[in-house]
Design a protein around this motif. Structure first.
Motif, PDB file in Angstrom:
ATOM      1  N   SER A   1       0.792  -1.238   0.000  1.00  0.00           N
ATOM      2  CA  SER A   1       0.000   0.000   0.000  1.00  0.00           C
ATOM      3  C   SER A   1       0.821   1.283   0.000  1.00  0.00           C
ATOM      4  CB  SER A   1      -0.983   0.027   1.178  1.00  0.00           C
ATOM      5  OG  SER A   1      -1.911  -1.017   1.039  1.00  0.00           O
TER       6      SER A   1
ATOM      7  N   ALA B   1      -8.330  -3.859  -0.364  1.00  0.00           N
ATOM      8  CA  ALA B   1      -7.212  -4.812  -0.394  1.00  0.00           C
ATOM      9  C   ALA B   1      -7.709  -6.246  -0.509  1.00  0.00           C
ATOM     10  CB  ALA B   1      -6.372  -4.665   0.856  1.00  0.00           C
TER      11      ALA B   1
ATOM     12  N   THR C   1      -3.273  -4.149  -3.463  1.00  0.00           N
ATOM     13  CA  THR C   1      -4.206  -3.104  -3.870  1.00  0.00           C
ATOM     14  C   THR C   1      -3.884  -2.627  -5.282  1.00  0.00           C
ATOM     15  OG1 THR C   1      -2.823  -1.434  -2.784  1.00  0.00           O
ATOM     16  CG2 THR C   1      -4.722  -2.247  -1.534  1.00  0.00           C
TER      17      THR C   1
END
Length: 158
Positions: A99, A131, A120
């Motif tokens: 992320s 996610a 993601t």
């Protein structure tokens, strides 16, 4: 939704409205609906109101769907894994397993074993998908070995 449409005039004694009736001292309007046009007016302390200036709030860009992933697990010969995003894919999309660092490739090679990664997808508008967890198993600790047996013919053992 939030927009900061009023940049001038600003100052003491000025109030601002996006509907022509409710005025506030702040130039920031929050909670406004997207995909709409608002008529911004400014009123001074003498009660004079400016002509309306339209402020357009665009529709929210589409958020990518949660990714579909496949994991090639560690083996006896490879101690790391590979995570591959299989959907969504396409132009303007980038991918991450932590992320924070995004890349254009859908393949993450050399991924450490015995961990869960949150995969993601981010689009060109900066919207990030929910996610998807990708579980990477621990590398095998023991691997089967082939046994080679030799048969001795005609040999006497004492």
């Amino acid at each position: 939704m939030l927009f900061r449409s009023v940049t001038a005039p600003t100052g003491t004694g000025l109030t601002y409205s996006i509907n022509g009736t409710t005025y506030q001292s702040s130039t920031v309007f929050s909670g406004v609906a997207a995909n709409a046009t608002y008529n911004v007016t400014v009123r001074n302390s003498a009660g004079c109101t400016s002509p309306a200036t339209p402020a357009v709030v665009n529709a929210q860009p589409a958020t990518p769907s949660a990714p579909t992933v496949s994991v090639t697990q560690p083996t006896c010969t490879t101690s790391t894994a590979t995570i591959t995003v299989t959907a969504p894919t396409g132009t303007g999309l980038t991918y991450s397993i932590n992320s924070t660092t995004y890349q254009s490739s859908t393949v993450f090679s050399g991924v450490a074993a015995n961990a869960t990664y949150n995969v993601t997808v981010r689009n060109s508008a900066g919207c990030t998908s929910p996610a998807t967890a990708a579980l990477v198993n621990a590398a095998p600790t023991t691997c089967g070995q082939a046994l080679i047996m030799a048969t001795e013919i005609g040999r006497a053992h004492v």
